[in-house]
Design a protein around this motif. Structure first.
Motif, PDB file in Angstrom:
ATOM      1  N   CYS A 119      70.087  82.101 -49.070  1.00  0.00           N
ATOM      2  CA  CYS A 119      70.559  81.330 -47.912  1.00  0.00           C
ATOM      3  C   CYS A 119      70.379  79.846 -48.218  1.00  0.00           C
ATOM      4  O   CYS A 119      69.461  79.461 -48.951  1.00  0.00           O
ATOM      5  CB  CYS A 119      69.754  81.668 -46.653  1.00  0.00           C
ATOM      6  N   GLU A 120      71.238  79.023 -47.642  1.00  0.00           N
ATOM      7  CA  GLU A 120      71.068  77.579 -47.787  1.00  0.00           C
ATOM      8  C   GLU A 120      69.942  77.074 -46.906  1.00  0.00           C
ATOM      9  O   GLU A 120      69.284  76.089 -47.215  1.00  0.00           O
ATOM     10  CB  GLU A 120      72.373  76.856 -47.448  1.00  0.00           C
ATOM     11  N   GLU A 121      69.721  77.738 -45.760  1.00  0.00           N
ATOM     12  CA  GLU A 121      68.616  77.401 -44.884  1.00  0.00           C
ATOM     13  C   GLU A 121      68.236  78.634 -44.081  1.00  0.00           C
ATOM     14  O   GLU A 121      69.045  79.548 -43.925  1.00  0.00           O
ATOM     15  CB  GLU A 121      68.975  76.251 -43.945  1.00  0.00           C
ATOM     16  N   ARG A 122      67.006  78.680 -43.601  1.00  0.00           N
ATOM     17  CA  ARG A 122      66.543  79.837 -42.846  1.00  0.00           C
ATOM     18  C   ARG A 122      66.855  79.659 -41.363  1.00  0.00           C
ATOM     19  O   ARG A 122      66.550  78.622 -40.771  1.00  0.00           O
ATOM     20  CB  ARG A 122      65.039  80.039 -43.030  1.00  0.00           C
ATOM     21  N   CYS A 123      67.471  80.683 -40.778  1.00  0.00           N
ATOM     22  CA  CYS A 123      67.703  80.671 -39.337  1.00  0.00           C
ATOM     23  C   CYS A 123      66.380  80.910 -38.608  1.00  0.00           C
ATOM     24  O   CYS A 123      65.513  81.629 -39.108  1.00  0.00           O
ATOM     25  CB  CYS A 123      68.707  81.761 -38.963  1.00  0.00           C
ATOM     26  N   LEU A 124      66.240  80.318 -37.439  1.00  0.00           N
ATOM     27  CA  LEU A 124      64.968  80.405 -36.710  1.00  0.00           C
ATOM     28  C   LEU A 124      64.624  81.838 -36.320  1.00  0.00           C
ATOM     29  O   LEU A 124      63.456  82.195 -36.234  1.00  0.00           O
ATOM     30  CB  LEU A 124      65.022  79.517 -35.460  1.00  0.00           C
ATOM     31  N   PHE A 125      65.623  82.670 -36.097  1.00  0.00           N
ATOM     32  CA  PHE A 125      65.364  84.042 -35.659  1.00  0.00           C
ATOM     33  C   PHE A 125      65.164  84.997 -36.830  1.00  0.00           C
ATOM     34  O   PHE A 125      64.883  86.176 -36.626  1.00  0.00           O
ATOM     35  CB  PHE A 125      66.525  84.557 -34.797  1.00  0.00           C
ATOM     36  N   PRO A 162      75.365  87.095 -47.997  1.00  0.00           N
ATOM     37  CA  PRO A 162      76.174  87.517 -49.137  1.00  0.00           C
ATOM     38  C   PRO A 162      77.266  86.529 -49.525  1.00  0.00           C
ATOM     39  O   PRO A 162      77.612  86.406 -50.708  1.00  0.00           O
ATOM     40  CB  PRO A 162      76.756  88.850 -48.661  1.00  0.00           C
ATOM     41  N   THR A 163      77.832  85.796 -48.543  1.00  0.00           N
ATOM     42  CA  THR A 163      78.875  84.823 -48.879  1.00  0.00           C
ATOM     43  C   THR A 163      78.289  83.536 -49.464  1.00  0.00           C
ATOM     44  O   THR A 163      79.026  82.563 -49.663  1.00  0.00           O
ATOM     45  CB  THR A 163      79.746  84.503 -47.646  1.00  0.00           C
ATOM     46  N   TYR A 164      76.985  83.535 -49.738  1.00  0.00           N
ATOM     47  CA  TYR A 164      76.382  82.486 -50.570  1.00  0.00           C
ATOM     48  C   TYR A 164      76.994  82.569 -51.967  1.00  0.00           C
ATOM     49  O   TYR A 164      77.127  81.565 -52.660  1.00  0.00           O
ATOM     50  CB  TYR A 164      74.876  82.708 -50.627  1.00  0.00           C
ATOM     51  N   LEU A 165      77.373  83.789 -52.385  1.00  0.00           N
ATOM     52  CA  LEU A 165      78.026  83.968 -53.676  1.00  0.00           C
ATOM     53  C   LEU A 165      79.408  83.336 -53.648  1.00  0.00           C
ATOM     54  O   LEU A 165      80.046  83.236 -52.602  1.00  0.00           O
ATOM     55  CB  LEU A 165      78.173  85.455 -54.006  1.00  0.00           C
ATOM     56  N   SER A 166      79.889  82.940 -54.809  1.00  0.00           N
ATOM     57  CA  SER A 166      81.259  82.444 -54.918  1.00  0.00           C
ATOM     58  C   SER A 166      82.218  83.635 -54.877  1.00  0.00           C
ATOM     59  O   SER A 166      81.822  84.775 -55.156  1.00  0.00           O
ATOM     60  CB  SER A 166      81.441  81.686 -56.233  1.00  0.00           C
ATOM     61  N   PRO A 167      83.484  83.414 -54.531  1.00  0.00           N
ATOM     62  CA  PRO A 167      84.456  84.511 -54.567  1.00  0.00           C
ATOM     63  C   PRO A 167      84.502  85.211 -55.920  1.00  0.00           C
ATOM     64  O   PRO A 167      84.621  86.439 -55.997  1.00  0.00           O
ATOM     65  CB  PRO A 167      85.775  83.817 -54.231  1.00  0.00           C
ATOM     66  N   GLU A 168      84.386  84.453 -56.998  1.00  0.00           N
ATOM     67  CA  GLU A 168      84.417  85.060 -58.334  1.00  0.00           C
ATOM     68  C   GLU A 168      83.207  85.971 -58.543  1.00  0.00           C
ATOM     69  O   GLU A 168      83.339  87.067 -59.114  1.00  0.00           O
ATOM     70  CB  GLU A 168      84.454  83.950 -59.388  1.00  0.00           C
TER      71      GLU A 168
END
Length: 206
Positions: A92-98, A146-152
């Protein structure tokens, strides 16, 4: 990668490819290190011997977990029903509070490529133990994001799974997304790969 019989009451079998984060120390520990020192503030100081013992304990615990998971996979391999597969993508780019999930928060996207290398090896191991070409009726990618990954990268991961397992034509293929980091290119890739279910979390501050 987690694998389970599609029967909801079946025993869940999985194997984790994990990196031991403990510091691994050599055997050159002197006798004077065989006690827990205390500093001027009365706080315990971890000596090299303490650290070595903790590292050994962590390695043994990890080995025990892998052994139990391998045993579950062996039992699952003896069953002939379809499988449900879960792929954990922890970044993740950042952690959600929940969030209470097992995540790795970083903007250094190169770490995802290294993780994929371990994941591909794990997929090979699970496919070998369960039998290549086993029928899959559910596939879920969770995280993390999961969409942290690039499309490739997503295409390569999906290809690795498709080449080793037989995805049912009516399989539920699901993914968790964070709209903040999910681009149109991600959605186009998911649609092309055959994903048919998308989950997005909503945080309510009220």
């Amino acid at each position: 990668l987690g694998a389970a019989d599609s029967d909801p009451v079946a025993t869940h079998g999985d194997i984790g490819a994990s990196l031991n984060m403990a510091s691994l120390l050599g055997s050159d520990v002197s006798p004077s290190d065989s006690f827990r020192a205390v500093n001027a503030f009365g706080q315990a100081v971890v000596t090299p011997l303490d650290a070595a013992r903790e590292a050994n304990s962590a390695r043994q615990a990890e080995a025990d977990v892998v052994s139990r998971r391998m045993a579950r996979l062996a039992r699952a391999a003896r069953r002939e029903g379809p499988l449900s597969l879960y792929v954990h993508l922890p970044f993740c780019e950042e952690r959600c509070l929940f969030c209470g999930c097992n995540v790795v928060v970083t903007k250094k996207r190169e770490v995802a490529e290294r993780y994929l290398g371990f994941l591909f090896r794990e997929i090979d191991t699970v496919a070998r133990l369960l039998g290549r070409g086993r029928r899959v009726t559910q596939l879920h990618w969770g995280g993390g994001t999961p969409t942290y990954l690039s499309p490739e990268q997503m295409r390569r991961l999906f290809g690795a799974l498709r080449d080793r397992f037989a995805l049912d034509k009516d399989a539920e293929i699901a993914i968790e997304v964070d709209p903040r980091v999910t681009a149109p290119e991600h959605l186009e890739t998911l649609a092309a790969l055959g994903f048919n279910r998308l989950s997005a979390g909503v945080q309510d501050f009220c």
